[in-house]
Enzyme design. Structure first.
Site, PDB file in Angstrom:
ATOM      1  N   SER A 146      -0.071  -4.547 -12.098  1.00 46.94           N
ATOM      2  CA  SER A 146       1.169  -4.001 -11.513  1.00 46.94           C
ATOM      3  C   SER A 146       2.347  -4.800 -12.040  1.00 46.94           C
ATOM      4  CB  SER A 146       1.140  -4.109  -9.992  1.00 46.94           C
ATOM      5  OG  SER A 146       2.423  -3.809  -9.463  1.00 46.94           O
ATOM      6  N   TYR A 160      -0.086  -9.153  -2.577  1.00 46.26           N
ATOM      7  CA  TYR A 160      -0.448  -8.073  -3.516  1.00 46.26           C
ATOM      8  C   TYR A 160      -0.035  -8.458  -4.945  1.00 46.26           C
ATOM      9  CZ  TYR A 160      -0.001  -3.588  -5.974  1.00 46.26           C
ATOM     10  OH  TYR A 160      -0.086  -2.580  -6.895  1.00 46.26           O
TER      11      TYR A 160
END
Ligand code: NAP
Length: 251
Positions: A146, A160
């Site tokens: 990501s 995350y």
């Protein structure tokens, strides 16, 4: 179906980016195993779409963060396809927006278990089937990281972001570890992509709300990520090893 079609396992293939990868890979001639955690209907829909298009796919339930599930999943794929040529480590989760000083240990543990341990376990089992060291014929792994790994997830979900930082490092190291065994390992760092994941962080409209911060002026689509994944899996990317490709509209 082309002769000797390649076989592919996509973790979290039932929705969002994973589903787009399944559809595009099937259109490119792969036989596809569509993994899901709980949403069987969504996985079966992806399978039906692929079959309606003349492709081959099957749905397989399993939590990537549970070793027994991962073992069973790879066994089923091996049994069904007789080989494995590619893995897309796509399954991943976020949690509700929180500062680090508000995070419980259970939250961080769950996130790291699914996003990091899950990717490691699936990579391990894929290597056992694909590596020439284990009698395989080689293959390709694409990990879905990501842009958060670069941006840090500040004020949203640093846990995350850190899990995706681990995926970047894993990609770098694993690519070099298995390059001489016929396996290419690469990663994609998607930016803000329109999927249902944002609802899990508490704001289904997050992707469009931050559109102004994206040089491209809009969030990306799951199909735009799948385009890059299918290219990285393909022989067109035969000299791409250990790369981390930003597909993020410039963000
Ligand atoms: P999504 O729409 O929420 O879909 C998540 C998929 O992962 C679903 O198929 C889900 O299965 C599956 N899944 C969740 N937990 C799992 C588990 N423990 N074991 C196996 N499968 C599991 O997410 P997405 O936006 O497509 O995200 C896919 C990947 O891209 C993730 O790794 C995410 O971190 C990454 N990513 C997304 C964005 C974005 O903006 N969307 C940006 C950067 C990176 P069920 O259908 O059964 O629930």
């Amino acid at each position: 179906m082309p002769k000797a079609a390649k076989s592919l396992l996509v973790t979290g293939g039932s929705r969002g980016i994973g589903a787009a990868v399944c559809r595009q890979a099937a259109a490119a001639g792969y036989r596809v195993a569509v993994n899901f955690a709980s949403n069987e209907d969504a996985a079966l829909k992806v399978v039906s779409e692929i079959e309606a298009d003349g492709g081959e796919a099957f749905a397989i339930k399993g939590d990537v963060g549970t070793e027994a599930d991962v073992m069973a999943m790879f066994e089923a794929v091996d049994k069904r396809f007789g080989k494995l040529d590619a893995l897309v480590n796509n399954a991943g989760v976020v949690d509700v927006v929180a500062r680090v000083d508000e995070m419980s240990a259970a939250r961080i543990e769950r996130l790291l278990r699914i996003n990091v341990l899950g990717s490691f376990l699936c990579a391990r089992e894929a290597i056992k089937l694909m590596s020439t060291r284990h009698g395989g014929k080689g293959g390709a792994i694409v990990n879905i990281s990501s842009a958060a790994a670069r941006l840090g997830g500040v004020g949203l979900y640093v846990d995350y972001a850190a899990s995706k930082g681990a995926i970047d490092t894993m990609t770098f190291g694993l690519a070099r570890e298995v390059a001489r065994e016929g396996i290419r390992v690469n990663a994609i760092r998607p930016g803000m992509i329109e999927t249902e994941i944002h609802a899990d962080s508490g704001d289904p409209d997050r992707a469009w709300k931050v559109a102004d911060t994206i040089p491209a002026g809009r969030p990306g689509t799951a199909e735009e990520i799948a385009n890059a994944v299918v290219w990285l899996l393909s022989d067109q990317a035969s000299y791409v090893e250990g790369a981390i490709l930003d597909v993020s509209g410039g963000r």
